[in-house]
Scaffold this active site. Structure first.
Site, PDB file in Angstrom:
ATOM      1  N   ASP A  63       5.689  -1.235   4.299  1.00 16.23           N
ATOM      2  CA  ASP A  63       5.051  -0.541   5.921  1.00 16.23           C
ATOM      3  C   ASP A  63       4.450  -0.736   6.614  1.00 16.23           C
ATOM      4  O   ASP A  63       2.907  -0.639   5.792  1.00 16.23           O
ATOM      5  CB  ASP A  63       5.417   0.878   5.583  1.00 16.23           C
ATOM      6  CG  ASP A  63       6.524   1.556   5.243  1.00 16.23           C
ATOM      7  OD1 ASP A  63       7.302   0.502   4.730  1.00 16.23           O
ATOM      8  OD2 ASP A  63       7.047   2.538   5.207  1.00 16.23           O
ATOM      9  N   GLU A 107      12.947   7.751   7.713  1.00 17.83           N
ATOM     10  CA  GLU A 107      11.692   7.627   7.123  1.00 17.83           C
ATOM     11  C   GLU A 107      11.063   6.823   8.383  1.00 17.83           C
ATOM     12  O   GLU A 107      11.833   6.837   9.269  1.00 17.83           O
ATOM     13  CB  GLU A 107      12.040   6.572   6.344  1.00 17.83           C
ATOM     14  CG  GLU A 107      11.926   6.969   4.901  1.00 17.83           C
ATOM     15  CD  GLU A 107      11.840   5.714   4.094  1.00 17.83           C
ATOM     16  OE1 GLU A 107      11.434   6.238   2.970  1.00 17.83           O
ATOM     17  OE2 GLU A 107      12.335   4.851   4.514  1.00 17.83           O
ATOM     18  N   GLN A 153       1.531  -0.754   3.920  1.00 16.76           N
ATOM     19  CA  GLN A 153       1.551  -0.468   2.606  1.00 16.76           C
ATOM     20  C   GLN A 153       1.340  -0.817   2.076  1.00 16.76           C
ATOM     21  O   GLN A 153       1.891  -2.074   2.063  1.00 16.76           O
ATOM     22  CB  GLN A 153       2.838   0.254   2.549  1.00 16.76           C
ATOM     23  CG  GLN A 153       2.751   2.010   3.153  1.00 16.76           C
ATOM     24  CD  GLN A 153       2.262   3.348   2.644  1.00 16.76           C
ATOM     25  OE1 GLN A 153       2.894   2.951   1.218  1.00 16.76           O
ATOM     26  NE2 GLN A 153       0.825   3.276   3.381  1.00 16.76           N
ATOM     27  N   MET A 159       2.973  -5.871  -0.151  1.00 15.42           N
ATOM     28  CA  MET A 159       3.155  -5.118   1.044  1.00 15.42           C
ATOM     29  C   MET A 159       3.799  -4.521   1.854  1.00 15.42           C
ATOM     30  O   MET A 159       5.427  -5.709   1.342  1.00 15.42           O
ATOM     31  CB  MET A 159       2.286  -6.037   2.254  1.00 15.42           C
ATOM     32  CG  MET A 159       2.354  -5.911   3.369  1.00 15.42           C
ATOM     33  SD  MET A 159       1.677  -6.837   5.568  1.00 15.42           S
ATOM     34  CE  MET A 159       2.721  -7.923   4.951  1.00 15.42           C
ATOM     35  N   ARG A 183       7.073  13.207   5.660  1.00 12.00           N
ATOM     36  CA  ARG A 183       5.947  12.258   5.169  1.00 12.00           C
ATOM     37  C   ARG A 183       6.256  10.845   6.423  1.00 12.00           C
ATOM     38  O   ARG A 183       7.165  11.551   7.831  1.00 12.00           O
ATOM     39  CB  ARG A 183       6.574  11.099   4.330  1.00 12.00           C
ATOM     40  CG  ARG A 183       7.589   9.965   3.821  1.00 12.00           C
ATOM     41  CD  ARG A 183       7.621   9.628   2.996  1.00 12.00           C
ATOM     42  NE  ARG A 183       8.549   8.434   3.038  1.00 12.00           N
ATOM     43  CZ  ARG A 183      10.081   8.665   1.912  1.00 12.00           C
ATOM     44  NH1 ARG A 183       9.690   9.970   1.146  1.00 12.00           N
ATOM     45  NH2 ARG A 183      11.125   8.019   2.432  1.00 12.00           N
ATOM     46  N   SER A 225       2.402   6.243   4.554  1.00 20.63           N
ATOM     47  CA  SER A 225       2.124   6.162   5.678  1.00 20.63           C
ATOM     48  C   SER A 225       1.328   6.965   7.409  1.00 20.63           C
ATOM     49  O   SER A 225       1.754   7.836   6.214  1.00 20.63           O
ATOM     50  CB  SER A 225       4.117   5.019   6.812  1.00 20.63           C
ATOM     51  OG  SER A 225       4.056   4.372   5.450  1.00 20.63           O
TER      52      SER A 225
END
Length: 563
Positions: free
Chosen positions: A60, A236, A76, A58, A181, A117
């Protein structure tokens, strides 16, 4: 036969090959997941307030949204290995932000790509046409050949089953922008503005803004990031939230941006900016724009706030890890990755500008039991043992009020093992009252991650009067909140020792602990998987008619594409 036709055919074959590979990989991983290794007593426990998956990898948090009594947490997820791999959206729900029930995977890879994500919204006005109050996920499709694009999926049964929008993607890749993204979508309305959707998207080393009336058609409205903040790594997982200032009616907007490298503790970290937002573009309110950090520890990344909260609070959580060693920390044989404690957010004006404060969610008060405490105790010398220990199945909250009128150079909390000497601690949380720094020293855990053993620090303002310090200690992490959350540090730590002793110490003088409150956080055995699912589905069971139309290839429960 034209060259353009040949190119299209080759591209189509590449896409089909990639789709088949991802589906076969998913099938293999799910089969593998049914054969977990035997679990130890520690591995069958969960630190409920720190969500972690039953198995697999696992990172984000994604799609945090509240709906009718349930806090949804997507994340994620690589379901068949304990390292980063083909990304899916895992799914968990909670009714109290403390105890979590794990649901089946929500979104699987498909022919467009793996599932990176994104965020979720509740489409109250049915702007997208998926149904009133549909839960809509906006996420990044990642394809190794075709780039990164933004797509939609939706659920009309409180997130239990999902359908992908038939005309994905809704925002196509941008030429020459490799990293495009992590869409965060919010509903914005103010004054005469009837309301519209806003998407905040990370693009290389800047944030781009888009608006839409229906979640399907998006128009670019501006950018933010040139010449401000840390650019030591890729930007990000942005977040945009409106917060009160000093608890009053005045508000400001906070733009959070995770950066993959160059954070204060090394590796990945999270920066933020405070300013104004007019529904189309964000502008920082300070000039020059300072670089502020959300967390000075090594292990807090990619936070996301819950959309659609109804009680006036803003709450987020982050992934407790760091990309510099994320794939190398212990996996306990079955899983790797945990979320932080959910935190309530606000802003304070600190004389230099607006600063973020983070405090543990108030729900934690109902999940703790007092185990000790005192008033007006002097600490002087190496250590004073606390009547609590941090065992493999135990978690603690330690709350201290420290008198600033002290002669000590530093004071702190020390964790060590009965097998170790006091001067070789597992973890040391230290307040340097002279140099005005908060430090966390942690030991290493082996040769596989040489950068893990370190001392990390954060600047403090030592105010006159009582100084507030709160520690949340789990078997493998500490979250430190100083001065009512003005400074926060999150750190993982690992030890082969079973029982870990906890003590206080002071150096070069004495310090008065005006008050200490010690609590045990109530951990219970993780329920069996079928019970876990039943608990999570108790309020809103899946629709009976959804099963046949919402299965992906090979009949796996989860998501598919429908008109």
């Amino acid at each position: 036969m034209s060259l353009s036709y040949v190119a299209r055919r080759r591209a189509k074959r590449k896409g089909q090959t990639y789709y088949i590979r991802t589906q076969l990989m998913t099938l293999f991983l799910l089969f593998w997941r049914q054969l977990p290794p035997a679990m130890t007593a520690e591995q069958t426990l969960t630190t409920h307030y720190h969500f972690e998956p039953r198995s697999g990898w696992m990172n984000d948090p994604n799609g945090l949204v509240y709906l009718e009594g349930e806090y949804h947490l997507f994340y994620q997820h690589n379901p068949g290995a304990t390292v980063w791999g083909p990304m899916h959206w895992g799914h968990a729900v909670s009714q109290d932000l403390i105890t979590w029930g794990e649901l089946p995977i929500a979104l699987y890879p498909d022919e467009i790509g793996t599932i990176f994500s994104g965020s979720c919204v509740i489409d109250t006005h049915n702007t997208a046409g998926f149904g009133a109050r549909a839960m809509v996920a906006i996420f990044t499709h990642h394809h190794p050949h075709h780039g990164q694009a933004q797509s939609l999926a939706y659920s009309v049964d409180h997130g239990r089953t999902w359908a992908k929008y038939a005309h994905n993607p809704v925002l196509r890749p941008v030429p020459h922008v490799k990293d495009f993204r992590d869409p965060k979508v919010i509903w914005y309305e103010a004054g005469s503005d009837a309301g519209h959707w806003v998407m905040i998207l990370a693009a290389g080393q800047e944030i781009r803004f888009f608006v839409s009336n229906d979640l399907k058609t998006w128009r670019a409205t501006g950018t933010f990031g040139a010449g401000v903040g840390s650019h030591n790594g890729v930007w990000e997982t942005p977040e945009l939230i409106k917060l009160p200032v000093n608890g009053g009616p005045q508000t400001r907007w906070l733009l959070e941006v995770a950066v993959s490298e160059g954070a204060p503790a090394g590796g990945s970290g999270v920066q933020y900016f405070v300013g104004v937002f007019d529904g189309r573009v964000f502008k920082a309110s300070e000039n020059p724009v300072p670089t502020r950090w959300v967390d000075f520890g090594a292990d807090f990344y990619a936070p996301q706030a819950w959309n659609n909260l109804t009680d006036g609070r803003t709450i987020w959580l982050g992934w407790m890890n760091n990309w510099s060693y994320a794939n190398k920390i212990p996996d306990f044989g079955a899983r790797r990755g945990a979320m932080s404690l959910p935190r309530e957010l606000s802003l304070v004006h600190d004389g230099k500008g607006h600063a973020l404060t983070q405090t543990p969610v108030r729900e934690l008060l109902s999940a703790r039991t007092p185990v000790g405490g005192w008033r007006a105790r002097v600490v002087e010398g190496p250590s004073i043992a606390l009547p609590v220990s941090n065992a493999p199945n135990r978690a603690l909250q330690l709350v201290f009020q420290i008198d600033s009128a002290t002669t000590a150079h530093a004071c702190g909390v020390l964790l060590t093992s009965a097998q170790h000497r006091v001067d070789t601690p597992i973890l040391r949380v230290e307040i340097d009252l002279v140099e005005q720094q908060l430090r966390v020293h942690r030991a290493g855990f082996g040769d596989q991650a040489p950068t893990f053993e370190a001392c990390h620090s954060a600047p403090l303002t030592v105010r006159h009067g009582l100084l507030d310090l709160t520690l949340i200690l789990s078997p493998h992490s500490v979250e430190v909140f100083w001065d009512k959350g003005r400074v926060v540090m999150t750190e993982l730590f690992f030890s082969e020792a079973g029982e870990v002793a906890t003590s206080l110490y002071a150096t070069e003088g004495r310090v008065t602990i005006d008050s200490a409150e010690l609590f045990e956080l109530n951990l219970r055995p993780r329920p069996p998987e079928n019970l876990n699912t039943k608990l999570a589905m108790k309020i809103h069971p899946a629709r009976d008619d959804a099963t046949s139309v919402m299965k992906p290839m090979f009949g796996m429960a989860g998501s598919t594409t429908v008109e």
